[in-house]
Design a protein around this motif. Structure first.
Motif, PDB file in Angstrom:
ATOM      1  N   GLY A   1       0.819  -1.199   0.000  1.00 56.20           N
ATOM      2  CA  GLY A   1       0.000   0.000   0.000  1.00 56.20           C
ATOM      3  C   GLY A   1       0.855   1.252   0.000  1.00 56.20           C
ATOM      4  N   LYS A   2       0.534   2.183   0.900  1.00 55.35           N
ATOM      5  CA  LYS A   2       1.269   3.444   0.949  1.00 55.35           C
ATOM      6  C   LYS A   2       2.689   3.281   1.469  1.00 55.35           C
ATOM      7  N   SER A   3       2.978   2.118   2.060  1.00 54.81           N
ATOM      8  CA  SER A   3       4.345   1.872   2.537  1.00 54.81           C
ATOM      9  C   SER A   3       5.205   1.160   1.494  1.00 54.81           C
ATOM     10  N   ARG A   4       4.627   0.869   0.308  1.00 55.88           N
ATOM     11  CA  ARG A   4       5.389   0.196  -0.746  1.00 55.88           C
ATOM     12  C   ARG A   4       6.520   1.105  -1.220  1.00 55.88           C
ATOM     13  N   THR A   5       7.670   0.511  -1.476  1.00 56.59           N
ATOM     14  CA  THR A   5       8.852   1.280  -1.856  1.00 56.59           C
ATOM     15  C   THR A   5       8.637   2.017  -3.175  1.00 56.59           C
ATOM     16  N   GLY A   6       8.973   3.305  -3.154  1.00 55.17           N
ATOM     17  CA  GLY A   6       8.989   4.108  -4.367  1.00 55.17           C
ATOM     18  C   GLY A   6      10.411   4.271  -4.865  1.00 55.17           C
ATOM     19  N   VAL A   7      10.597   4.155  -6.173  1.00 57.00           N
ATOM     20  CA  VAL A   7      11.919   4.291  -6.791  1.00 57.00           C
ATOM     21  C   VAL A   7      11.886   5.495  -7.720  1.00 57.00           C
ATOM     22  N   MET A   8      12.701   6.493  -7.412  1.00 57.62           N
ATOM     23  CA  MET A   8      12.743   7.719  -8.212  1.00 57.62           C
ATOM     24  C   MET A   8      13.672   7.523  -9.403  1.00 57.62           C
ATOM     25  N   ILE A   9      13.120   7.690 -10.597  1.00 59.21           N
ATOM     26  CA  ILE A   9      13.929   7.570 -11.815  1.00 59.21           C
ATOM     27  C   ILE A   9      13.686   8.803 -12.677  1.00 59.21           C
ATOM     28  N   HIS A  10      14.746   9.226 -13.380  1.00 55.27           N
ATOM     29  CA  HIS A  10      14.563  10.412 -14.202  1.00 55.27           C
ATOM     30  C   HIS A  10      13.908  10.067 -15.530  1.00 55.27           C
ATOM     31  N   ILE A  11      13.153  11.028 -16.014  1.00 55.19           N
ATOM     32  CA  ILE A  11      12.465  10.912 -17.296  1.00 55.19           C
ATOM     33  C   ILE A  11      13.036  11.982 -18.222  1.00 55.19           C
ATOM     34  N   PRO A  12      13.528  11.570 -19.393  1.00 52.20           N
ATOM     35  CA  PRO A  12      13.590  10.220 -19.971  1.00 52.20           C
ATOM     36  C   PRO A  12      14.541   9.301 -19.177  1.00 52.20           C
ATOM     37  N   GLN A  13      14.244   8.006 -19.215  1.00 49.54           N
ATOM     38  CA  GLN A  13      15.015   7.010 -18.469  1.00 49.54           C
ATOM     39  C   GLN A  13      15.383   5.843 -19.361  1.00 49.54           C
ATOM     40  N   TYR A  14      16.324   5.037 -18.861  1.00 53.15           N
ATOM     41  CA  TYR A  14      16.668   3.794 -19.555  1.00 53.15           C
ATOM     42  C   TYR A  14      15.661   2.731 -19.127  1.00 53.15           C
ATOM     43  N   PRO A  15      14.975   2.053 -20.054  1.00 53.88           N
ATOM     44  CA  PRO A  15      13.846   1.184 -19.705  1.00 53.88           C
ATOM     45  C   PRO A  15      14.171   0.013 -18.782  1.00 53.88           C
ATOM     46  N   LEU A  16      15.453  -0.282 -18.553  1.00 51.54           N
ATOM     47  CA  LEU A  16      15.795  -1.297 -17.544  1.00 51.54           C
ATOM     48  C   LEU A  16      15.142  -0.949 -16.216  1.00 51.54           C
ATOM     49  N   TYR A  17      15.158   0.314 -15.867  1.00 50.90           N
ATOM     50  CA  TYR A  17      14.660   0.730 -14.550  1.00 50.90           C
ATOM     51  C   TYR A  17      13.156   0.538 -14.439  1.00 50.90           C
ATOM     52  N   SER A  18      12.407   1.034 -15.401  1.00 54.85           N
ATOM     53  CA  SER A  18      10.953   0.862 -15.345  1.00 54.85           C
ATOM     54  C   SER A  18      10.580  -0.621 -15.430  1.00 54.85           C
ATOM     55  N   ALA A  19      11.343  -1.396 -16.203  1.00 50.82           N
ATOM     56  CA  ALA A  19      11.060  -2.838 -16.314  1.00 50.82           C
ATOM     57  C   ALA A  19      11.299  -3.545 -14.982  1.00 50.82           C
TER      58      ALA A  19
ATOM     59  N   TYR B   1       1.362   8.433  -1.758  1.00 45.47           N
ATOM     60  CA  TYR B   1       0.895   7.106  -2.170  1.00 45.47           C
ATOM     61  C   TYR B   1       1.947   6.002  -2.051  1.00 45.47           C
ATOM     62  N   CYS B   2       3.172   6.327  -1.646  1.00 47.34           N
ATOM     63  CA  CYS B   2       4.188   5.281  -1.483  1.00 47.34           C
ATOM     64  C   CYS B   2       5.275   5.790  -0.536  1.00 47.34           C
ATOM     65  N   ASN B   3       6.291   4.964  -0.364  1.00 48.70           N
ATOM     66  CA  ASN B   3       7.417   5.302   0.507  1.00 48.70           C
ATOM     67  C   ASN B   3       8.674   5.420  -0.342  1.00 48.70           C
ATOM     68  N   PRO B   4       8.963   6.595  -0.898  1.00 56.95           N
ATOM     69  CA  PRO B   4      10.149   6.740  -1.752  1.00 56.95           C
ATOM     70  C   PRO B   4      11.418   6.584  -0.916  1.00 56.95           C
ATOM     71  N   LYS B   5      12.262   5.647  -1.331  1.00 55.00           N
ATOM     72  CA  LYS B   5      13.516   5.479  -0.590  1.00 55.00           C
ATOM     73  C   LYS B   5      14.711   5.190  -1.506  1.00 55.00           C
TER      74      LYS B   5
END
Length: 536
Positions: A216-234, A271-275
């Motif tokens: 839920g809201k404690s799920r880890t958030g991963v900050m990635i820059h846009i545009p990004q390399y699709p490895l990260y979103s995948a 909505y998440c826990n960015p870490k």
């Protein structure tokens, strides 16, 4: 159908099953082991057919029953546009006429596939490790033999074919640590913090696996820059984490702005826990080289907001623009003082695939992780042990990247000549690409400061956007598909990397040989002008 294993005579069902299999394979089934012709009763035939029908039951694994996280994974670099390019190549081989004679794959940073020559010394060492009998050959230089012997001594049975420790061969990790110390002007590096990986991608995925938790809201958030390399979103999709986008500043040469980081972080906390904060420098797909001040600001932000930093630095040798310089996150972290250096958790990554080496196929890489909790370090080693070890030939290749010939050694002159030739050639192609795009109406391209890609912004007329919607395509996918079908040039639409709403881009490599790159750019210019005329 006879007796089963061990002489057991199967029952009627067993017999029918085996006979059904024979019928399905187009063979006349064997009867019981007795002389005479096998006679099939109507009941036996019906039973065999019925069982054969049951054999083609509904599949267990379907799109509906598969892992939904895997289904959510997208990887644009090898997505639909590349599949279409493969189909066109097959058609060309069959003699089907096209308005071009070959497909130019400018979609992926695969240097050797685009004609770049391997670095001789690296290949010599890997060859010696692979076939040690060559150590007696006078055709190989002594400095290559010395390195090969040292690597083999670190392998079980003195063989590249043996498993290594999950963290990688110890002497290679020592060489990586020495390389980092040289690169960073004496900043200490501990081999115990070095993990050899299957390319940089393997290390990035492993670190993300350990970092992601909660619901839920404690799920880890991963900050990635846009545009990004699709490895990260995948990887984020596969691990069911939360992707938190922050935008690079296209109007300021794709710079990273801390105010934008803060906006993204504050919004995501609802909505998440960015870490986790990911940075690629030099950039992919955007080719920018971040300034020292920018990296200091990012490190301070990570320290202030308690974020785990991931620094993807696989293009650290690929810097072309005057006034630009690669700064490692670790070096700047150290120079910011003990309050930062002893507290900010940082994983940084390098690879054999990019730089001047271009050895994508060896899948060699490393990550250095600092300030990791001792108990988590054990968990990371455990996770890596599941895949046993990274490819040992890739480990050997990585060793030559971090332990190349030095002045006074036999191979130094040739090595430096080859290395500088590759990098100078890439710099020339970066400038050529930048200059050409600047002459095309409706195309804007920032300076290609580093890496090996251009990511130009393209104007797409509203009429083309409507036609793309009718084909259920993103406008830039529609553009790239038309480019492929009319010119044979394969590039990746910007929507596969992410982009600001209402803007359109594509990514292309600058890896083709200079003369082919000139032809490619001229074709793109002609295509774009015709595209604008058609859809104006």
């Amino acid at each position: 159908c006879g007796r089963g294993p061990g002489g057991y005579r199967g029952g009627r069902t067993d017999m029918a099953l085996r006979c059904a299999a024979s019928l399905a394979a187009g063979r006349q089934p064997r009867g019981p082991r007795r002389e005479g012709t096998v006679r099939w009763s109507s009941a036996a035939k019906a039973s065999a057919v019925k069982i054969n029908e049951k054999a083609s039951r509904e599949k267990i694994l379907t799109l509906e029953s598969m892992n939904p996280q895997v289904k959510a994974v997208e990887y644009a670099v090898r997505g639909p546009i590349v599949l279409k390019a493969g189909e066109i190549e097959k058609e060309l081989r069959k003699g089907i006429k096209k308005p071009f004679t070959e497909v130019i794959k400018a979609n992926i940073g695969d240097a050797h596939a685009m004609g770049q020559r391997p670095i001789t010394f690296l290949r010599q060492v890997v060859a010696l490790c692979t076939y040690p009998n060559l150590l007696d050959s006078p055709s190989f230089p002594e400095d290559a033999k010395k390195r090969a012997k040292r690597i083999l001594q670190g392998c079980g049975g003195n063989s590249l074919g043996s498993y290594t420790s999950s963290q990688g061969i110890n002497c290679i990790r020592e060489d990586v640590a020495s390389y980092i110390e040289r690169r960073d002007g004496g900043v200490p590096a501990d081999p115990d913090n070095i993990y050899l990986t299957t390319g940089a991608s393997d290390g990035i995925s492993a670190i993300l696996k350990i970092l992601i938790s909660g619901w839920g809201k404690s799920r880890t958030g991963v900050m990635i820059h846009i545009p990004q390399y699709p490895l990260y979103s995948a990887a984020i999709s596969e691990l069911d984490a939360i992707q938190v986008n922050y935008y690079l500043d296209e109007e300021n040469c794709w710079a990273l702005n801390v105010d934008e980081l803060r906006r993204a972080l504050n919004e995501a906390r609802a909505y998440c826990n960015p870490k986790v904060l990911c940075v690629i420098n030099p950039g992919n797909p955007t080719g920018q080289v971040q300034s020292r001040k920018c990296i200091e600001d990012v490190i301070h932000f990570a320290w202030e907001e308690k974020l785990f930093l991931l620094a993807d630095e696989v293009y650290q040798d690929n810097v072309y623009s005057e006034g630009c310089q690669f700064h490692s996150f670790k070096k700047i972290l150290y120079e910011m003082g003990p309050e930062y250096y002893n507290n900010v958790e940082l994983a940084s990554f390098h690879s054999t695939s990019k730089g001047y080496m271009g050895e994508c196929g060896y899948r060699g890489g490393y990550m250095e992780v600092i300030n990791l909790h001792p108990e988590i370090k054990g968990q990371l080693v455990k996770l890596l042990s599941v895949r046993l070890c990274p490819p040992v030939s890739g480990q050997a290749a990585m060793d030559i990247v971090v332990n190349p010939p030095v002045p006074g050694e036999e191979s130094y002159a040739q090595f430096i000549k080859e290395k500088e030739s590759v990098l100078n050639n890439l710099a020339k192609k970066a400038k050529l690409t930048e200059d050409m795009f600047s002459k095309i109406p409706g195309v804007h391209c920032n300076p290609l400061q580093g890496a090996m890609y251009a990511f130009p912004r393209i104007f797409i007329p509203s009429k083309a956007i409507e036609e793309a919607k009718a084909h259920k395509m993103a406008p830039d996918m529609f553009y790239c598909m038309k480019l492929l079908e009319e010119t044979g040039i394969c590039v990746v639409p910007g929507s596969g990397f992410g982009q600001r709403e209402g803007t359109y881009h594509f990514r292309m490599t600058i890896l083709p040989p200079v003369e082919k790159l000139k032809i490619l750019l001229e074709k793109m210019k002609d295509f774009h002008i015709k595209f604008l005329e058609k859809y104006a």
